[in-house]
Design a protein around this motif. Structure first.
Motif, short mmCIF file in Angstrom:
data_model
loop_
_atom_site.label_atom_id
_atom_site.label_comp_id
_atom_site.label_asym_id
_atom_site.label_seq_id
_atom_site.Cartn_x
_atom_site.Cartn_y
_atom_site.Cartn_z
N LEU A 171 0.73 -7.97 -3.99
CA LEU A 171 -0.35 -7.04 -4.62
C LEU A 171 -1.42 -6.93 -3.46
CD1 LEU A 171 -0.65 -8.81 -8.03
CD2 LEU A 171 0.94 -6.87 -7.38
N LEU A 172 -1.86 -5.48 -3.26
CA LEU A 172 -2.89 -5.17 -2.47
C LEU A 172 -4.11 -5.04 -3.14
CD1 LEU A 172 -0.69 -2.98 0.08
CD2 LEU A 172 -1.45 -5.38 0.32
N GLY A 173 -5.15 -5.82 -3.00
CA GLY A 173 -6.40 -5.34 -3.48
C GLY A 173 -7.30 -4.36 -3.09
N ASN A 174 -8.56 -3.90 -3.83
CA ASN A 174 -9.03 -2.88 -3.47
C ASN A 174 -10.37 -3.16 -2.77
OD1 ASN A 174 -8.03 -0.30 -5.04
ND2 ASN A 174 -7.83 -1.88 -6.72
N PHE A 175 -10.22 -4.28 -1.87
CA PHE A 175 -11.33 -4.27 -1.02
C PHE A 175 -11.18 -3.72 0.49
CE2 PHE A 175 -11.85 -7.12 -4.81
CZ PHE A 175 -13.21 -7.00 -4.95
N ASP A 176 -9.89 -3.40 0.71
CA ASP A 176 -9.80 -2.69 1.93
C ASP A 176 -8.76 -1.46 1.46
OD1 ASP A 176 -7.18 -3.73 2.09
OD2 ASP A 176 -7.58 -5.29 3.44
N ASN A 177 -8.36 -0.69 2.46
CA ASN A 177 -7.60 0.47 2.36
C ASN A 177 -6.22 0.33 2.56
OD1 ASN A 177 -9.97 2.00 1.93
ND2 ASN A 177 -10.21 2.31 3.95
N ALA A 178 -5.49 -0.87 2.54
CA ALA A 178 -4.12 -1.09 2.62
C ALA A 178 -3.45 -0.39 1.82
CB ALA A 178 -3.94 -2.68 2.77
N MET A 179 -2.32 0.23 2.02
CA MET A 179 -1.28 0.49 0.99
C MET A 179 0.07 0.10 1.00
SD MET A 179 -3.37 2.67 -1.02
CE MET A 179 -2.18 3.70 -1.94
N PRO A 180 1.01 0.22 0.03
CA PRO A 180 2.28 -0.18 0.22
C PRO A 180 2.92 0.28 1.45
CG PRO A 180 1.89 0.19 -1.99
CD PRO A 180 0.79 0.60 -1.32
N GLN A 181 2.67 1.40 1.82
CA GLN A 181 3.38 2.19 2.87
C GLN A 181 3.15 1.34 4.30
OE1 GLN A 181 5.98 4.10 2.50
NE2 GLN A 181 6.34 4.00 4.85
#
Length: 382
Positions: free
Chosen positions: A275-285
């Motif tokens: 799971l990637l949180g919403n405190f940075d801009n990281a996305m699955p790709q």
């Protein structure tokens, strides 16, 4: 989000109009806090409101507050949800404002985007002069003395919050906000709804015959990895839905809260879901395209997901946490479809008196950013 005083239990007492309306929280993270008791009616205009915050300090207001500055990141959107509007929110932490700008809160309540958001540094140190200039009735702040003392020394009234990584903290925050706004009945409504969703998630988890996947939550991904370790709300809901958290398993991360780690540790754990949180801009790709991550099970099976962003980020505790539980349950067990879009619509009506459009639901759920991940089409429209 802070993970301070992580091993202490929270006890909150709210006294409205001289009669007790006690909200007691002292069970474990897996169980709901006790149901609030009391009259469920707002105090009369001539009656005072006394609140005992999570420092154990009692604060008294002659009447419901009309101007609130919030510094803890979840507090701004939580205040709006409890109040049913943004008129009494005067300023907020910049990270709260960013979530409103990037999510749908700014669309639902456009006034929020014009509010000051320079009242504290990234580490929650208050900008005392900026806060004083607003002359608020109350400042909501994390309860650490080094964060509260400068405000109180300047003559400001402060309510201190803690985050022990448990659902009972959310219940406590809601109870305090509802009381100081003169709407104690709203706390009962929100908690009753949350408890119902919690019972449903627990029932689903108890009814499964198979073990859930290992799920790793990244609070930060870009610029250095941080994962949810012991005594975090993320660890709570991973286990709530029936998953396991490798960061608190047989080879745990040291310490508590959000803990830094390296890729080698993730490779050793080999999580099945990331799971990637919403405190940075990281996305699955970003993970799928990086050769470093290719041998991890979650990458091979395309089970990397950006956590939704609604009225506030769904990864930390907040008023939309029941929606996070349902979303994560459907991620971990995709064969058990949740009808999440309908649940989001219903919950947004309840919290914000707003019915999200199909486009807003897509934005909340990151249907585009998560489109390359396994089974995510279950959250699409139609």
């Amino acid at each position: 989000m802070r993970d301070d005083d992580l091993n202490r239990r929270t006890v909150l007492q709210v006294f409205v109009a001289g009669s007790s309306a006690a909200f007691l929280a002292g069970c474990g993270a897996a169980g709901p806090a006790a149901t609030p008791s009391g009259s469920g009616t707002a105090p009369a205009a001539s009656e005072s409101i006394s609140i005992t915050d999570q420092r154990g300090k009692t604060v008294t207001f002659a009447k419901p507050v009309t101007s609130v500055v919030t510094i803890p990141m979840p507090a701004a959107s939580l205040l709006v949800a409890v109040d049913g509007g943004a008129d009494r929110l005067s300023a907020m932490h910049n990270a709260s404002w960013v979530a409103m700008r990037d999510g749908v809160m700014g669309t639902m309540f456009p006034r929020t985007l014009g509010l000051p958001h320079d009242v504290a540094t990234q580490d929650f140190t208050p900008n005392v002069e900026s806060v004083r200039a607003l002359n608020p009735d109350v400042v909501v702040q994390w309860s650490d003395s080094q964060l509260v003392d400068p405000l109180e020394n300047a003559g400001l009234t402060v309510i201190g919050l803690k985050n022990t990584g448990k659902q009972e903290d959310v219940d406590a925050w809601v109870a305090m906000f509802a009381a100081m706004l003169g709407k104690p009945e709203r706390a009962t409504e929100i908690k009753t709804r949350s408890d119902k969703e919690l019972a449903e998630i627990k029932s689903h988890a108890a009814g499964r015959s198979s073990a859930g996947p290992s799920i790793l939550y990244f609070n930060r991904f870009t610029g250095g990895l941080k994962a949810a370790a012991a005594n975090t709300y993320n660890d709570f809901y991973i286990k709530l839905v029936g998953g396991t958290n490798p960061a608190t398993g047989q080879d745990p991360l040291p310490g508590a809260g959000m803990v830094g780690l390296d890729v080698e540790q993730v490779l050793r754990w080999d999580p099945e879901v990331i799971l990637l949180g919403n405190f940075d801009n990281a996305m699955p790709q970003d993970i799928y395209s990086d050769p470093v991550w290719q041998n991890i099970s979650a990458v091979r099976s395309r089970r990397v997901y950006k956590v939704p962003l609604g009225g506030y980020r769904w990864d930390p505790p907040g008023q939309e946490s029941p929606l996070m539980w349902h979303w994560l349950s459907s991620i971990a067990f995709p064969e058990a479809r949740s009808g999440l879009r309908g649940k989001v619509t219903e919950y947004f009506r309840f919290l914000y008196n707003h019915e999200p459009t199909p486009e807003e639901l897509d934005k909340i759920l990151w249907t585009s950013g998560n489109s390359g991940s396994a089974d995510y089409q279950q959250f699409n429209a139609g």
